[in-house]
Scaffold this motif. Structure first.
Motif, PDB file in Angstrom:
ATOM      1  N   VAL A  95      -2.454   1.761   9.557  1.00  0.00           N
ATOM      2  CA  VAL A  95      -2.505   1.318   8.172  1.00  0.00           C
ATOM      3  C   VAL A  95      -1.321   0.473   7.741  1.00  0.00           C
ATOM      4  O   VAL A  95      -1.303  -0.044   6.645  1.00  0.00           O
ATOM      5  N   VAL A  96      -0.321   0.333   8.563  1.00  0.00           N
ATOM      6  CA  VAL A  96       0.870  -0.421   8.200  1.00  0.00           C
ATOM      7  C   VAL A  96       1.105  -1.496   9.258  1.00  0.00           C
ATOM      8  O   VAL A  96       0.912  -1.264  10.439  1.00  0.00           O
ATOM      9  N   TYR A  97       1.513  -2.675   8.834  1.00  0.00           N
ATOM     10  CA  TYR A  97       1.762  -3.742   9.785  1.00  0.00           C
ATOM     11  C   TYR A  97       3.179  -4.262   9.616  1.00  0.00           C
ATOM     12  O   TYR A  97       3.799  -4.115   8.564  1.00  0.00           O
ATOM     13  N   THR A  98       3.686  -4.870  10.666  1.00  0.00           N
ATOM     14  CA  THR A  98       5.047  -5.387  10.666  1.00  0.00           C
ATOM     15  C   THR A  98       5.012  -6.906  10.705  1.00  0.00           C
ATOM     16  O   THR A  98       4.313  -7.509  11.502  1.00  0.00           O
ATOM     17  N   ASP A  99       5.773  -7.519   9.814  1.00  0.00           N
ATOM     18  CA  ASP A  99       5.878  -8.973   9.751  1.00  0.00           C
ATOM     19  C   ASP A  99       7.357  -9.318   9.804  1.00  0.00           C
ATOM     20  O   ASP A  99       8.040  -9.332   8.788  1.00  0.00           O
ATOM     21  N   GLY A 100       7.869  -9.553  10.992  1.00  0.00           N
ATOM     22  CA  GLY A 100       9.293  -9.776  11.144  1.00  0.00           C
ATOM     23  C   GLY A 100      10.047  -8.483  10.898  1.00  0.00           C
ATOM     24  O   GLY A 100       9.774  -7.463  11.516  1.00  0.00           O
ATOM     25  N   ALA A 101      10.978  -8.510   9.950  1.00  0.00           N
ATOM     26  CA  ALA A 101      11.793  -7.329   9.671  1.00  0.00           C
ATOM     27  C   ALA A 101      11.176  -6.431   8.606  1.00  0.00           C
ATOM     28  O   ALA A 101      11.757  -5.417   8.243  1.00  0.00           O
ATOM     29  N   VAL A 102       9.984  -6.798   8.111  1.00  0.00           N
ATOM     30  CA  VAL A 102       9.382  -6.077   6.993  1.00  0.00           C
ATOM     31  C   VAL A 102       8.146  -5.312   7.439  1.00  0.00           C
ATOM     32  O   VAL A 102       7.262  -5.863   8.095  1.00  0.00           O
ATOM     33  N   LYS A 103       8.088  -4.021   7.088  1.00  0.00           N
ATOM     34  CA  LYS A 103       6.887  -3.212   7.296  1.00  0.00           C
ATOM     35  C   LYS A 103       6.152  -3.110   5.976  1.00  0.00           C
ATOM     36  O   LYS A 103       6.752  -2.815   4.938  1.00  0.00           O
ATOM     37  N   SER A 104       4.832  -3.342   6.010  1.00  0.00           N
ATOM     38  CA  SER A 104       4.061  -3.386   4.772  1.00  0.00           C
ATOM     39  C   SER A 104       2.745  -2.648   4.911  1.00  0.00           C
ATOM     40  O   SER A 104       2.251  -2.422   6.002  1.00  0.00           O
ATOM     41  N   SER A 105       2.172  -2.302   3.781  1.00  0.00           N
ATOM     42  CA  SER A 105       0.843  -1.719   3.714  1.00  0.00           C
ATOM     43  C   SER A 105       0.116  -2.322   2.521  1.00  0.00           C
ATOM     44  O   SER A 105       0.722  -2.549   1.471  1.00  0.00           O
ATOM     45  N   ILE A 106      -1.167  -2.604   2.673  1.00  0.00           N
ATOM     46  CA  ILE A 106      -1.938  -3.150   1.564  1.00  0.00           C
ATOM     47  C   ILE A 106      -2.254  -2.054   0.554  1.00  0.00           C
ATOM     48  O   ILE A 106      -2.185  -0.866   0.857  1.00  0.00           O
ATOM     49  N   PHE A 107      -2.596  -2.468  -0.673  1.00  0.00           N
ATOM     50  CA  PHE A 107      -3.093  -1.529  -1.675  1.00  0.00           C
ATOM     51  C   PHE A 107      -4.225  -2.193  -2.446  1.00  0.00           C
ATOM     52  O   PHE A 107      -4.303  -3.421  -2.552  1.00  0.00           O
ATOM     53  N   THR A 108      -5.143  -1.405  -2.973  1.00  0.00           N
ATOM     54  CA  THR A 108      -6.176  -1.871  -3.900  1.00  0.00           C
ATOM     55  C   THR A 108      -6.354  -0.808  -4.980  1.00  0.00           C
ATOM     56  O   THR A 108      -6.278   0.388  -4.705  1.00  0.00           O
ATOM     57  N   MET A 109      -6.556  -1.260  -6.208  1.00  0.00           N
ATOM     58  CA  MET A 109      -6.806  -0.355  -7.336  1.00  0.00           C
ATOM     59  C   MET A 109      -7.806  -1.019  -8.280  1.00  0.00           C
ATOM     60  O   MET A 109      -7.755  -2.230  -8.496  1.00  0.00           O
ATOM     61  N   CYS A 110      -8.709  -0.218  -8.843  1.00  0.00           N
ATOM     62  CA  CYS A 110      -9.616  -0.704  -9.879  1.00  0.00           C
ATOM     63  C   CYS A 110      -9.294   0.022 -11.177  1.00  0.00           C
ATOM     64  O   CYS A 110      -9.233   1.261 -11.207  1.00  0.00           O
ATOM     65  N   LEU A 111      -9.058  -0.746 -12.236  1.00  0.00           N
ATOM     66  CA  LEU A 111      -8.498  -0.247 -13.489  1.00  0.00           C
ATOM     67  C   LEU A 111      -9.343  -0.665 -14.684  1.00  0.00           C
ATOM     68  O   LEU A 111     -10.166  -1.585 -14.593  1.00  0.00           O
TER      69      LEU A 111
END
Length: 213
Positions: A95-111
């Protein structure tokens, strides 16, 4: 200088507090019983998405971007948030990916449709003391990509003006993020429109900033 030291102590305590077992994941919270912001797209809601990441070099880490409706932005009881949480590289490949020195995860929300504001940061039960007011809009039937929110500790990132202060860099990474969002089980049925949050220097201080590459 005193504020920067206080932030560093807060982050260090937060990292220790959140070091318990947890799978790497995106985290979304729609508010307490005082602020039920959740509303599905098919029921008249609007959706937002993006990614949250960090260049902070620590395995056990949780970071949240806190927001509220514009009318509730000054009330700590009526906050909601999206964020990133990880504790082990064993799980991060899912669920998490690395792009250079940054680790990230996507999010989605419906409001619920309406006007909202980013108001601060959250680490476990700790919430940033000073509120900010960075606006964004949720429209019925629409899915908006808000951007990539990257936390940097003091001395990291692409912002010379923030070199001594922990901060959140807001980037436009839609070409990278949107294909991942589309593959998510939580992906809204509407295709996202790119409307990266604009950071006004005065409204975003002391947490959020737009930086040059």
């Amino acid at each position: 200088m005193r504020d920067a030291i206080a932030w560093l102590l807060l982050f260090a305590v937060g990292a220790c507090f959140l070091a318990g077992p947890a799978m790497a994941d995106d985290v979304v919270f729609y508010g307490t019983v005082w602020a039920p912001y959740k509303q599905k797209l098919e029921n008249g809601g609007g959706c937002v998405s993006g990614s949250v990441g960090t260049s902070y070099d620590i395995r056990n880490f949780s970071f949240y971007v806190v927001f509220a409706s514009e009318k509730n932005s000054d009330s700590y009881r009526k906050h909601a948030y999206f964020g990133y949480s990880s504790s082990s590289d064993i799980f991060e490949k899912n669920v998490v990916y690395t792009d250079g020195a940054v680790k990230s995860s996507i999010f989605t929300m419906c409001l619920k449709p309406g006007r909202y504001e980013l108001v601060g940061l959250k680490f476990g039960d700790m919430v940033s003391k000073q509120l900010v007011h960075v606006p964004f809009v949720v429209e019925a039937g629409k899915h908006v990509y808000l951007g990539s929110f990257v936390f940097h500790q003091a001395g990291q990132g692409n912002c010379p003006q923030m070199i001594g202060t922990p901060h959140v860099e807001v980037r436009d990474e839609h070409e990278r993020d949107i294909p991942r969002i589309a593959l998510s089980k939580k992906a809204p049925k509407a295709d996202p429109v790119v409307q990266v949050i604009e950071i006004d220097a005065s409204a975003g201080k002391p947490y959020f900033v737009a930086c040059g590459a």
